[in-house]
Design a protein around this motif. Structure first.
Motif, PDB file in Angstrom:
ATOM      1  N   ILE A  52      95.354 142.404  53.951  1.00 14.48           N
ATOM      2  CA  ILE A  52      94.416 141.923  53.730  1.00 14.48           C
ATOM      3  C   ILE A  52      94.957 140.859  54.612  1.00 14.48           C
ATOM      4  O   ILE A  52      95.073 140.847  55.993  1.00 14.48           O
ATOM      5  CB  ILE A  52      96.106 140.429  53.202  1.00 14.48           C
ATOM      6  CG1 ILE A  52      96.057 140.484  51.087  1.00 14.48           C
ATOM      7  CG2 ILE A  52      95.508 138.801  53.161  1.00 14.48           C
ATOM      8  CD1 ILE A  52      97.801 139.683  50.934  1.00 14.48           C
ATOM      9  N   ASP A  53      93.041 140.537  55.546  1.00 15.48           N
ATOM     10  CA  ASP A  53      92.505 140.282  56.388  1.00 15.48           C
ATOM     11  C   ASP A  53      93.436 138.619  56.900  1.00 15.48           C
ATOM     12  O   ASP A  53      93.254 139.263  58.474  1.00 15.48           O
ATOM     13  CB  ASP A  53      91.457 140.573  56.446  1.00 15.48           C
ATOM     14  CG  ASP A  53      90.529 140.841  57.711  1.00 15.48           C
ATOM     15  OD1 ASP A  53      91.140 141.162  58.541  1.00 15.48           O
ATOM     16  OD2 ASP A  53      89.314 140.237  57.939  1.00 15.48           O
ATOM     17  N   LYS A  54      92.640 137.820  56.737  1.00 17.31           N
ATOM     18  CA  LYS A  54      92.991 136.759  57.349  1.00 17.31           C
ATOM     19  C   LYS A  54      93.278 135.516  55.839  1.00 17.31           C
ATOM     20  O   LYS A  54      92.874 136.041  55.151  1.00 17.31           O
ATOM     21  CB  LYS A  54      92.256 136.457  57.927  1.00 17.31           C
ATOM     22  CG  LYS A  54      90.973 137.022  59.062  1.00 17.31           C
ATOM     23  CD  LYS A  54      89.785 136.401  59.361  1.00 17.31           C
ATOM     24  CE  LYS A  54      89.199 137.055  60.171  1.00 17.31           C
ATOM     25  NZ  LYS A  54      87.501 136.124  61.108  1.00 17.31           N
ATOM     26  N   ILE A  55      93.981 134.923  56.169  1.00 19.97           N
ATOM     27  CA  ILE A  55      94.933 133.351  55.344  1.00 19.97           C
ATOM     28  C   ILE A  55      94.337 132.841  55.662  1.00 19.97           C
ATOM     29  O   ILE A  55      94.058 132.358  57.218  1.00 19.97           O
ATOM     30  CB  ILE A  55      96.091 133.745  55.801  1.00 19.97           C
ATOM     31  CG1 ILE A  55      96.829 133.528  57.020  1.00 19.97           C
ATOM     32  CG2 ILE A  55      96.884 134.681  54.684  1.00 19.97           C
ATOM     33  CD1 ILE A  55      98.104 133.616  56.731  1.00 19.97           C
ATOM     34  N   LYS A  56      94.392 131.707  55.210  1.00 14.93           N
ATOM     35  CA  LYS A  56      93.889 130.277  55.332  1.00 14.93           C
ATOM     36  C   LYS A  56      95.118 128.864  55.340  1.00 14.93           C
ATOM     37  O   LYS A  56      95.725 129.193  54.285  1.00 14.93           O
ATOM     38  CB  LYS A  56      91.896 129.728  54.705  1.00 14.93           C
ATOM     39  CG  LYS A  56      91.647 128.396  54.722  1.00 14.93           C
ATOM     40  CD  LYS A  56      89.996 127.865  54.465  1.00 14.93           C
ATOM     41  CE  LYS A  56      90.187 126.211  54.986  1.00 14.93           C
ATOM     42  NZ  LYS A  56      88.928 126.171  54.672  1.00 14.93           N
ATOM     43  N   ILE A  57      95.756 128.411  56.441  1.00 10.12           N
ATOM     44  CA  ILE A  57      96.158 127.140  56.356  1.00 10.12           C
ATOM     45  C   ILE A  57      95.715 125.411  56.764  1.00 10.12           C
ATOM     46  O   ILE A  57      95.248 126.092  58.365  1.00 10.12           O
ATOM     47  CB  ILE A  57      98.305 128.048  56.590  1.00 10.12           C
ATOM     48  CG1 ILE A  57      97.806 129.005  56.179  1.00 10.12           C
ATOM     49  CG2 ILE A  57      98.997 126.452  57.036  1.00 10.12           C
ATOM     50  CD1 ILE A  57      99.745 129.276  57.014  1.00 10.12           C
ATOM     51  N   GLY A  58      96.053 125.186  56.144  1.00 11.48           N
ATOM     52  CA  GLY A  58      94.897 124.043  56.768  1.00 11.48           C
ATOM     53  C   GLY A  58      93.617 124.469  56.924  1.00 11.48           C
ATOM     54  O   GLY A  58      93.091 124.665  56.494  1.00 11.48           O
ATOM     55  N   ASP A  59      93.470 123.661  57.908  1.00 13.64           N
ATOM     56  CA  ASP A  59      91.850 124.273  58.415  1.00 13.64           C
ATOM     57  C   ASP A  59      91.385 125.675  59.082  1.00 13.64           C
ATOM     58  O   ASP A  59      90.479 125.578  59.273  1.00 13.64           O
ATOM     59  CB  ASP A  59      90.648 123.066  59.321  1.00 13.64           C
ATOM     60  CG  ASP A  59      90.360 121.720  58.408  1.00 13.64           C
ATOM     61  OD1 ASP A  59      90.409 122.056  57.127  1.00 13.64           O
ATOM     62  OD2 ASP A  59      90.855 120.580  58.987  1.00 13.64           O
ATOM     63  N   SER A  60      92.055 125.695  59.609  1.00 14.22           N
ATOM     64  CA  SER A  60      92.597 127.729  60.085  1.00 14.22           C
ATOM     65  C   SER A  60      92.726 128.802  59.536  1.00 14.22           C
ATOM     66  O   SER A  60      93.390 129.099  58.175  1.00 14.22           O
ATOM     67  CB  SER A  60      93.921 127.194  61.116  1.00 14.22           C
ATOM     68  OG  SER A  60      93.728 126.141  61.739  1.00 14.22           O
TER      69      SER A  60
END
Length: 232
Positions: A52-60
């Protein structure tokens, strides 16, 4: 040696921490993963080891860089190195509560895998190829060639799965139950790189390049031997 052992243990302990809470995971709306293994077929899914490279929480978008298991519910096959955007959130794997059953989650945790995700044909899309670990990708490609040769001559499914694990280190098709059985009987060493394997490599390469030693090109002889063993 005590210090090295301590640092190694501390490093592995850090790797075993998912570094994200369940509350934070529940807020994830999208995340990207990289396929890091060949698929293992189960009854209803294909199972992959992914990063898992990146996760999106909200707009970030937040870097995570953690290993996970991906289950493809639609039997869609992915290739090594593919980057996938998944809608939803990964989950933390739950431990087996039955003390007499095989604890697959613990088995994964010992490999540094604490997260899982599920995809079907509606909740993901393939982004691009990512061969940042190109040496490993090359090794997998060469392994595919050897696997094709082995499969041509060995038709028994249990037999080919065992041979692939012993010869080219591919344990994906060995069930956790079978691997546990090998551990319980103390014979799991035959599935790993052992002194016997290294000895065979040494004997073969030594025989092929023995002329270099006879001609007193000792430096070249031992360079080839060491390179072959470490490559294996």
């Amino acid at each position: 040696f005590i210090l090295i052992g301590f640092l190694s243990s501390h490093y592995n302990w850090q790797l075993s921490d998912p570094q994200i809470s369940e509350d934070s995971l529940s807020q994830v709306t999208q995340f990207t993963v990289r396929i890091d293994s060949k698929p293992t077929e189960t009854v209803k899914t294909l199972r992959y080891e992914v990063l898992i490279d990146k996760i999106k929480i909200g707009d970030s978008w937040i870097p995570l860089d953690r290993k996970a298991i991906l289950y493809a519910l639609d039997k869609g096959k992915f290739d090594y190195g593919q980057m996938i955007m998944v809608n939803g959130n990964p989950v933390i794997l739950k431990r087996q509560t039955n003390p007499h059953a095989f604890d697959y989650t613990l088995f994964l945790q010992r490999k540094g895998i604490f997260l899982a995700t599920y995809v079907n044909e509606q909740n993901y899309r393939v982004l691009e190829e990512d061969y940042s670990d190109s040496f490993r990708y090359l090794a997998l490609s060469i392994g595919d060639i050897f696997e094709g040769i082995l499969s041509k001559y060995i038709t028994s499914e249990p037999g080919i799965n065992m041979i692939k694990a012993m010869v080219i280190g591919r344990k994906n098709d060995i069930t956790p139950e079978m691997e546990y059985a090998y551990e319980a009987t103390g014979t799991s060493h035959i599935l790993a790189v052992s002194g016997l394997h290294v000895g065979i490599i040494y004997l073969v390469i030594s025989h092929i390049f023995g002329y270099a030693k006879r001609k007193k090109w000792i430096w070249m002889y031992y360079t080839i031997i060491l390179f072959s063993i470490w490559s294996f």
